[in-house]
Design an enzyme around this catalytic site. Structure first.
Site, PDB file in Angstrom:
ATOM      1  N   TYR A  58       0.845  -1.196   0.000  1.00  0.00           N
ATOM      2  CA  TYR A  58       0.000   0.000   0.000  1.00  0.00           C
ATOM      3  C   TYR A  58       0.877   1.242   0.000  1.00  0.00           C
ATOM      4  O   TYR A  58       2.075   1.165   0.293  1.00  0.00           O
ATOM      5  CB  TYR A  58      -0.918   0.013   1.227  1.00  0.00           C
ATOM      6  CG  TYR A  58      -0.188   0.180   2.544  1.00  0.00           C
ATOM      7  CD1 TYR A  58       0.361  -0.908   3.205  1.00  0.00           C
ATOM      8  CD2 TYR A  58      -0.057   1.443   3.135  1.00  0.00           C
ATOM      9  CE1 TYR A  58       1.036  -0.754   4.400  1.00  0.00           C
ATOM     10  CE2 TYR A  58       0.621   1.594   4.335  1.00  0.00           C
ATOM     11  CZ  TYR A  58       1.166   0.490   4.959  1.00  0.00           C
ATOM     12  OH  TYR A  58       1.837   0.646   6.138  1.00  0.00           O
TER      13      TYR A  58
ATOM     14  N   LYS B 146       8.187   3.510  19.349  1.00  0.00           N
ATOM     15  CA  LYS B 146       7.772   2.393  18.493  1.00  0.00           C
ATOM     16  C   LYS B 146       8.735   1.237  18.749  1.00  0.00           C
ATOM     17  O   LYS B 146       9.942   1.379  18.562  1.00  0.00           O
ATOM     18  CB  LYS B 146       7.799   2.802  17.011  1.00  0.00           C
ATOM     19  CG  LYS B 146       7.116   1.790  16.108  1.00  0.00           C
ATOM     20  CD  LYS B 146       7.015   2.247  14.666  1.00  0.00           C
ATOM     21  CE  LYS B 146       6.053   1.352  13.897  1.00  0.00           C
ATOM     22  NZ  LYS B 146       5.963   1.708  12.472  1.00  0.00           N
TER      23      LYS B 146
ATOM     24  N   THR C  43       3.178   6.055  11.784  1.00  0.00           N
ATOM     25  CA  THR C  43       3.689   5.581  13.072  1.00  0.00           C
ATOM     26  C   THR C  43       5.215   5.591  13.155  1.00  0.00           C
ATOM     27  O   THR C  43       5.759   5.561  14.251  1.00  0.00           O
ATOM     28  CB  THR C  43       3.173   4.148  13.350  1.00  0.00           C
ATOM     29  OG1 THR C  43       3.542   3.314  12.261  1.00  0.00           O
ATOM     30  CG2 THR C  43       1.680   4.134  13.534  1.00  0.00           C
TER      31      THR C  43
HETATM   32  N1  LIG Z   1       2.247   2.186  10.118  1.00  0.00           N
HETATM   33  C1  LIG Z   1       2.614   3.312   9.569  1.00  0.00           C
HETATM   34  O1  LIG Z   1       2.013   4.358   9.757  1.00  0.00           O
HETATM   35  C2  LIG Z   1       3.860   3.281   8.727  1.00  0.00           C
HETATM   36  C3  LIG Z   1       3.656   3.938   7.377  1.00  0.00           C
HETATM   37  C4  LIG Z   1       4.678   4.983   7.037  1.00  0.00           C
HETATM   38  N2  LIG Z   1       5.997   4.455   6.916  1.00  0.00           N
HETATM   39  C5  LIG Z   1       4.596   6.148   7.990  1.00  0.00           C
HETATM   40  O2  LIG Z   1       5.199   6.193   9.023  1.00  0.00           O
HETATM   41  O3  LIG Z   1       3.864   7.048   7.680  1.00  0.00           O
END
Ligand SMILES: NC(=O)CC[C@H](N)C(=O)O
Length: 354
Positions: free
Chosen positions: A51, A190, A117
């Site tokens: 995605y 995280k 994240t």
């Molecule tokens: N789970 C996520 O949000 C990771 C997606 C992307 N790499 C971000 O940090 O935006």
């Protein structure tokens, strides 16, 4: 598990600790600022990748979760549409400026920021140091995009809005709400690449929980609710690089960073913020030239302590204590942007800042 401070929070806000009744409550006004991430991800039609993060605009994201209407009146604005690996000083500044406006807007009760994240902990910590704490400021994201069987974005967003709308969340640090858990910006990290339980606070633990029936905080609100530092006036912020320590480490990356004109270096050291003899010598020389050196650690938990294996007093180094390298970098940038250059003062801030 429940400390006496929880009991005092309960007694101050007794109605909010009881099961929620959506119908009988007057709804709060929540400003949702969207920045991108998996929570705004879209399945990829070409099938080469799983995605693309950050595609969906704010309005569409909110409309895709109709149950939000049960929690609050939502006003949504799109700040950016990026994967959070592309978060920049300019976007951080724009986001903080919008939140500061909202602080002074009596029609807004709380702010939710949707975010990727990967770097959520850095944005949360940045905001924690430059915005005030009267109104709840909550960051939220998703580990799985909409359309996946285990998609978590809608549930996380509902939880985040619920917390932002609660009087219990006033006068708190900037928070991250993920997987039914409430974390403080300073301690959240995280800790897993893909698991739904990706966020933890390895030194401090979570500050609360949220589920369909309850919001429960395990600590008292903050005694002081003003911003700790002035928002930097312009982006990019002063350059601070993170250097990762490892076996057979030489000084090459440190020397390169110095050539690029860094104002500070964060050492992601081994163990208690340690590094090789060659790297240490190069950091000592950099400190003599006025570059701020902060010793942090590549280890996920624990403190970096002063003057144990390395003489920080003699070398004019700062230790990060419990701040990980990525948050140490953000803090040093904020301090340098606020013209704070004394290592004594910088150390005191690293040691005492909430
Ligand atoms: N789970 C996520 O949000 C990771 C997606 C992307 N790499 C971000 O940090 O935006």
């Amino acid at each position: 598990m429940f400390s006496s401070s929880v009991l005092s929070a309960t007694s101050q806000h007794s109605t909010d600790q009881s099961p929620m009744s959506h119908q009988s409550k007057e709804q709060a006004n929540i400003l949702v600022l969207t920045t991108g991430g998996t929570i705004a991800g879209q399945a990829n039609n070409d099938k080469e990748l799983g995605y693309h993060a950050g595609q969906t605009k704010g309005e569409a994201l909110i409309n895709s979760v109709p149950a939000l209407k049960n929690e609050a009146h939502i006003k949504v604005e799109t700040i950016s549409q990026i994967g959070s690996q592309d978060m920049s000083d300019a976007i951080l500044l724009k986001l903080a400026q919008r939140i500061k406006q909202a602080e002074n807007d009596p029609s807004i009760n709380g702010i939710v920021i949707t975010h990727g994240t990967d770097t959520m902990e850095e944005t949360a910590f940045f905001l924690n140091e430059v915005v005030s704490h009267q109104k709840p400021v909550i960051l939220v994201g998703a580990m799985r995009p909409a359309g996946y069987a285990s998609a978590d974005g809608a549930a996380n967003l509902i939880d985040a809005v619920k917390v932002a709308a609660s009087p219990l969340a006033k006068n708190r640090p900037v928070m991250v709400v993920m997987n039914d858990t409430i974390f403080a910006a300073r301690s959240v990290q995280k800790m897993n690449t893909t698991n739904l339980e990706a966020f933890q606070a390895p030194n401090a633990g979570p500050i609360g929980i949220v589920n369909s029936e309850h919001i429960r905080f395990y600590s008292a609100p903050l005694a002081h609710n003003q911003a700790s530092f002035k928002l930097p006036v312009k982006a990019p912020f002063p350059r601070v690089d993170i250097i990762y320590s490892h076996v057979q480490m030489d000084a090459a990356l440190i020397e390169d960073a110095l050539k690029r004109g860094v104002k500070g270096i964060i050492l992601a050291g081994v163990g208690d913020g340690n590094t090789s003899t060659d790297a240490l010598r190069s950091l000592q020389n950099a400190a003599k030239r006025g570059i701020i050196i902060v010793r942090s650690t590549r280890v996920a938990s624990g403190f970096v302590n002063r003057n144990v294996e390395i003489n920080d007093d003699q070398n004019n180094f700062v230790v990060s204590e419990d701040l990980n390298p990525q948050k140490s970098r953000i803090l040093l940038q904020i301090l340098l942007a606020n013209n704070i250059h004394s290592t004594l003062e910088i150390q005191k801030i690293f040691s005492t800042l909430y």
